[in-house]
Scaffold this motif. Sequence first.
Motif, PDB file in Angstrom:
ATOM      1  N   CYS A   1       5.463   8.955  -8.378  1.00 20.71           N
ATOM      2  CA  CYS A   1       4.357   8.534  -9.394  1.00 20.71           C
ATOM      3  C   CYS A   1       4.455   7.500 -10.553  1.00 20.71           C
ATOM      4  CB  CYS A   1       3.047   8.985  -9.670  1.00 20.71           C
ATOM      5  SG  CYS A   1       1.857   9.108  -8.978  1.00 20.71           S
TER       6      CYS A   1
ATOM      7  N   GLN B   1      -3.342  -0.897  -7.923  1.00 16.38           N
ATOM      8  CA  GLN B   1      -3.155   0.160  -8.957  1.00 16.38           C
ATOM      9  C   GLN B   1      -1.955   0.849  -9.511  1.00 16.38           C
ATOM     10  OE1 GLN B   1      -4.080   3.159  -6.164  1.00 16.38           O
ATOM     11  NE2 GLN B   1      -6.416   1.893  -4.383  1.00 16.38           N
TER      12      GLN B   1
ATOM     13  N   GLY C   1       0.951  -1.497  -0.379  1.00 15.58           N
ATOM     14  CA  GLY C   1       0.052   0.116  -0.068  1.00 15.58           C
ATOM     15  C   GLY C   1       0.751   0.726  -0.377  1.00 15.58           C
ATOM     16  N   SER C   2       0.158   2.417  -0.198  1.00  9.02           N
ATOM     17  CA  SER C   2       0.706   3.942  -0.628  1.00  9.02           C
ATOM     18  C   SER C   2      -0.093   4.999  -0.524  1.00  9.02           C
ATOM     19  CB  SER C   2       2.072   3.843  -1.925  1.00  9.02           C
ATOM     20  OG  SER C   2       2.284   5.064  -2.475  1.00  9.02           O
TER      21      SER C   2
ATOM     22  N   HIS D   1      -8.712   2.309   2.219  1.00  6.14           N
ATOM     23  CA  HIS D   1      -8.625   3.228   0.519  1.00  6.14           C
ATOM     24  C   HIS D   1      -9.514   4.438   0.128  1.00  6.14           C
ATOM     25  CE1 HIS D   1     -11.042   1.318  -2.702  1.00  6.14           C
ATOM     26  NE2 HIS D   1     -11.570   0.269  -1.071  1.00  6.14           N
TER      27      HIS D   1
ATOM     28  N   CYS E   1      -3.850  -3.320  -2.382  1.00  8.72           N
ATOM     29  CA  CYS E   1      -4.781  -1.847  -2.422  1.00  8.72           C
ATOM     30  C   CYS E   1      -3.728  -1.166  -3.109  1.00  8.72           C
ATOM     31  CB  CYS E   1      -4.379  -1.085  -1.072  1.00  8.72           C
ATOM     32  SG  CYS E   1      -5.487   0.015  -0.388  1.00  8.72           S
ATOM     33  N   ALA E   2      -3.002  -0.169  -3.362  1.00  9.82           N
ATOM     34  CA  ALA E   2      -2.149   0.325  -3.697  1.00  9.82           C
ATOM     35  C   ALA E   2      -1.533  -0.503  -5.017  1.00  9.82           C
ATOM     36  CB  ALA E   2      -1.231   1.966  -3.443  1.00  9.82           C
TER      37      ALA E   2
ATOM     38  N   GLN F   1      -7.334  -5.152  -4.232  1.00  5.67           N
ATOM     39  CA  GLN F   1      -7.982  -3.626  -3.112  1.00  5.67           C
ATOM     40  C   GLN F   1      -7.689  -4.268  -1.776  1.00  5.67           C
ATOM     41  OE1 GLN F   1      -8.059  -0.896  -5.183  1.00  5.67           O
ATOM     42  NE2 GLN F   1      -7.691  -0.778  -3.040  1.00  5.67           N
TER      43      GLN F   1
ATOM     44  N   HIS G   1      -1.163   9.043  -5.486  1.00  7.79           N
ATOM     45  CA  HIS G   1      -2.447   8.996  -6.222  1.00  7.79           C
ATOM     46  C   HIS G   1      -2.308   8.384  -7.546  1.00  7.79           C
ATOM     47  CE1 HIS G   1      -4.623   9.639  -2.565  1.00  7.79           C
ATOM     48  NE2 HIS G   1      -3.962  10.981  -2.164  1.00  7.79           N
ATOM     49  N   LEU G   2      -2.076   7.374  -8.197  1.00 13.23           N
ATOM     50  CA  LEU G   2      -1.954   7.168  -9.502  1.00 13.23           C
ATOM     51  C   LEU G   2      -2.273   7.635 -10.787  1.00 13.23           C
ATOM     52  CD1 LEU G   2       0.489   4.840  -9.740  1.00 13.23           C
ATOM     53  CD2 LEU G   2      -0.575   4.976  -6.906  1.00 13.23           C
TER      54      LEU G   2
ATOM     55  N   ASP H   1      -9.065   5.585  -3.098  1.00 12.03           N
ATOM     56  CA  ASP H   1      -8.609   5.351  -4.988  1.00 12.03           C
ATOM     57  C   ASP H   1      -9.027   3.991  -5.055  1.00 12.03           C
ATOM     58  OD1 ASP H   1      -7.739   7.592  -4.720  1.00 12.03           O
ATOM     59  OD2 ASP H   1      -5.429   7.407  -4.620  1.00 12.03           O
TER      60      ASP H   1
END
Length: 265
Positions: free
Chosen positions: A62, A87, A50-51, A137, A83-84, A175, A54-55, A139
Motif C-alpha cells: 500500500c 481509492q 483495480g487491486s 468491491h 475501483c481501487a 468506483q 486495502h488502502l 472497500d
Amino acid sequence: MGRSSGETYEALLSHLAPGARCTRIQPADGNRALLGSADLSQFDGVFITGSPLHLYQDSPECRRIITFMQAVFASGTPSFGSCAGLQVATVAAGGSVRSMGQRREAGFARRIFPTDAGRDHPLLRGRPPAFDAPAVHTDEVAQLPPGATLLASNSTTHVQAAEIRSEGGVFWGVQYHPEISLCEVAAALRRQSKDLIEHGLAAGQEDVERKAALVQALHEAPNRLDLAWQLGLDEQVVAQERRTLEVRNFITHLVLPARTQRARS
C-alpha cells in the motif's frame, strides 16, 4: 476469465486508441523500482487499475502504490482509475478509505446518479440522469481529499465518481468498472461466490451460478433483450461503447489535449 486488470485496460485502450503504446507496471511489487515524476511526465496518461489491496492497511504494498500515485500527481500527467484506482488516488491526495462492512456491490452498481457538479463534468458526458455499471468491491472512499469534487453517487456507495487535484496533477476516477466486459463480471461473481453467500446476496452456490450464467450469456449475445430484462440491464451496461464511456471521455478531454499541448511546447 484469467485476464489481469492491466491486461483488461490494455485491451480496451487498443480498441479506443488504436496504435497507442501501453506500458504495464506493478508499483506495489517491491522487486521493481518505482517510476518517479520525471519518468511519468513522459507518458500521455496513467491508468490505475483495480487491486486486492486495502488502502486502510499499512502494508509495504500500500505504501508503494500510494507513493507511486503521489509521483503521478507531481508529474502533471493526467490519470484515471477505477475501483481501487479511485481509492489509491484518494489516499495519495489526503483522503481516506474504509471497508464497506456488510454492504456489497457485486456484479453491478445500480442507479448511479451524477451530482450537480457531475452533470456538467466531461467525465460523465453522455451518461443519463441515472445508470448502472459493472461493479465489484468491498472497500469504498470514506472521505475525499481536500479540493476534490464528488461527481456521482448512489444509495450503496456515496463516492461513485470524483475528480481529484493534487500537486498540479488531475485525476478522474470511478468506483465502478467501465473497463470490464460482462464476461469478466460473470467470472468475478463466480470467484466471490462464498462472500456473496455469506453476505446474504445469494442463498447458495446455485444462485450465484445462475446469475453468472445469465451475465455470461448476455456477453455472448448482447442483443438478447430477454437476458437484459432478466438482469435489469440496458444499453448503458450491455453496449460496449456506452459501458466504457468514462474511459473514452478521459482520453478525449484530458489525454489528447495534454498530448497536443506537449507537442506544441
